[in-house]
Scaffold this motif. Structure first.
Motif, PDB file in Angstrom:
ATOM      1  N   PHE A  67      44.587 -11.879  62.345  1.00 34.98           N
ATOM      2  CA  PHE A  67      43.414 -11.033  62.534  1.00 34.98           C
ATOM      3  C   PHE A  67      42.760 -11.313  63.882  1.00 34.98           C
ATOM      4  O   PHE A  67      42.394 -10.396  64.618  1.00 34.98           O
ATOM      5  CB  PHE A  67      42.403 -11.212  61.389  1.00 34.98           C
ATOM      6  N   VAL A  71      42.108  -8.616  66.933  1.00 33.86           N
ATOM      7  CA  VAL A  71      40.820  -8.374  67.601  1.00 33.86           C
ATOM      8  C   VAL A  71      40.984  -8.570  69.105  1.00 33.86           C
ATOM      9  O   VAL A  71      40.520  -7.742  69.903  1.00 33.86           O
ATOM     10  CB  VAL A  71      39.704  -9.280  67.036  1.00 33.86           C
ATOM     11  N   TYR A  93      36.602  -4.859  67.140  1.00 29.49           N
ATOM     12  CA  TYR A  93      36.546  -5.425  65.781  1.00 29.49           C
ATOM     13  C   TYR A  93      36.753  -4.332  64.737  1.00 29.49           C
ATOM     14  O   TYR A  93      37.476  -4.523  63.750  1.00 29.49           O
ATOM     15  CB  TYR A  93      35.202  -6.130  65.561  1.00 29.49           C
ATOM     16  N   ILE A  94      36.158  -3.177  64.971  1.00 25.70           N
ATOM     17  CA  ILE A  94      36.353  -2.048  64.060  1.00 25.70           C
ATOM     18  C   ILE A  94      37.825  -1.643  64.053  1.00 25.70           C
ATOM     19  O   ILE A  94      38.421  -1.452  62.991  1.00 25.70           O
ATOM     20  CB  ILE A  94      35.450  -0.860  64.459  1.00 25.70           C
ATOM     21  N   SER A  97      39.828  -4.196  62.189  1.00 27.08           N
ATOM     22  CA  SER A  97      39.493  -4.217  60.766  1.00 27.08           C
ATOM     23  C   SER A  97      40.068  -3.029  60.017  1.00 27.08           C
ATOM     24  O   SER A  97      40.450  -3.148  58.852  1.00 27.08           O
ATOM     25  CB  SER A  97      37.969  -4.224  60.575  1.00 27.08           C
ATOM     26  N   TYR A 108      44.453 -10.336  50.724  1.00 29.91           N
ATOM     27  CA  TYR A 108      43.102 -10.812  51.004  1.00 29.91           C
ATOM     28  C   TYR A 108      42.337 -11.221  49.751  1.00 29.91           C
ATOM     29  O   TYR A 108      41.645 -12.230  49.754  1.00 29.91           O
ATOM     30  CB  TYR A 108      42.300  -9.775  51.788  1.00 29.91           C
ATOM     31  N   ARG A 149      29.941  -5.779  62.047  1.00 31.02           N
ATOM     32  CA  ARG A 149      30.918  -6.801  61.662  1.00 31.02           C
ATOM     33  C   ARG A 149      30.965  -6.985  60.152  1.00 31.02           C
ATOM     34  O   ARG A 149      32.030  -6.991  59.540  1.00 31.02           O
ATOM     35  CB  ARG A 149      30.570  -8.127  62.350  1.00 31.02           C
ATOM     36  N   CYS A 152      32.494  -3.960  58.291  1.00 36.48           N
ATOM     37  CA  CYS A 152      33.965  -3.988  58.389  1.00 36.48           C
ATOM     38  C   CYS A 152      34.543  -4.980  57.390  1.00 36.48           C
ATOM     39  O   CYS A 152      35.491  -4.662  56.662  1.00 36.48           O
ATOM     40  CB  CYS A 152      34.406  -4.380  59.796  1.00 36.48           C
ATOM     41  N   ASP A 153      33.977  -6.163  57.350  1.00 37.45           N
ATOM     42  CA  ASP A 153      34.477  -7.196  56.450  1.00 37.45           C
ATOM     43  C   ASP A 153      34.376  -6.756  54.998  1.00 37.45           C
ATOM     44  O   ASP A 153      35.321  -6.893  54.223  1.00 37.45           O
ATOM     45  CB  ASP A 153      33.703  -8.503  56.638  1.00 37.45           C
ATOM     46  N   CYS A 156      36.698  -3.590  54.102  1.00 37.28           N
ATOM     47  CA  CYS A 156      38.133  -3.890  54.085  1.00 37.28           C
ATOM     48  C   CYS A 156      38.542  -4.655  52.832  1.00 37.28           C
ATOM     49  O   CYS A 156      39.721  -4.696  52.488  1.00 37.28           O
ATOM     50  CB  CYS A 156      38.529  -4.648  55.346  1.00 37.28           C
ATOM     51  N   ARG A 169      34.330   4.175  59.239  1.00 40.50           N
ATOM     52  CA  ARG A 169      34.838   3.790  60.563  1.00 40.50           C
ATOM     53  C   ARG A 169      34.196   4.659  61.643  1.00 40.50           C
ATOM     54  O   ARG A 169      33.723   4.146  62.657  1.00 40.50           O
ATOM     55  CB  ARG A 169      36.354   3.901  60.617  1.00 40.50           C
TER      56      ARG A 169
END
Length: 177
Positions: A67, A71, A93-94, A97, A108, A149, A152-153, A156, A169
């Protein structure tokens, strides 16, 4: 004929196999299934990863590193295309992600349970510290940078429909402009 051995290649093969088995079986992953998927003996697997936890920890660490690399690559592409403008890191980052990685999606959720392992936790915390610092120096208002941030986390890790992902997005990208 002499057989040449490449321990690093074997480790990569075993981690790839573990990712495949984890995606297919979830938390039911067994060392036997991973060895079979990798085409090695269980003893060969245990030579590289002495336990199921060691294998899963190594897989979690590899996912973090992959990851971070995504990035970095997305940031390089963003800077090449648009120069160092505010929001460049957030857009990278987007992109990283929301880059579809089907093999990672199923992994994950299982990997979250490993966050209590000391080496995984330390790597996770180091990555989080690095990501927070990057967000804070991106030129966006602090709250907006962290909201992007964290959105996104969170998204996902959700099981939202693809249309939901696309809409979020696009909205997050608008926040970076």
């Amino acid at each position: 004929m002499t057989r040449t051995r490449n321990p690093e290649l074997t480790r990569v093969t075993l981690l790839d196999a573990a990712a495949t088995v984890l995606k297919d079986l979830g938390a039911g992953l067994s060392l036997d299934a991973v060895a079979k998927e990798a085409g090695v003996s269980k003893g060969g697997l245990l030579h590289h990863f002495p336990s199921r936890e060691a294998l899963l920890n190594a897989l979690a660490l590899r996912l973090l590193e992959q990851f971070r690399a995504r990035v970095a690559a997305a940031l390089e592409a963003e800077l090449t295309a648009h120069g160092p403008q505010p929001g460049a890191w957030a857009r990278a980052y987007i992109a990283a992600s929301f880059d579809p990685r089907a093999e990672e999606e199923a992994i994950y959720a299982v990997m979250q349970t490993l966050a209590v392992q000391a080496d995984v936790l330390a790597a996770w915390q180091a990555t989080e510290t690095e990501l927070m610092a990057a967000a804070e120096t991106d030129g966006l208002p602090l709250g907006r940078a962290h909201a992007i941030r964290l959105a996104c986390d969170g998204l996902c890790l959700s099981h939202a429909p693809a249309a939901y992902f696309d809409a979020v997005r696009e909205e997050l990208i608008r926040w970076t402009r």
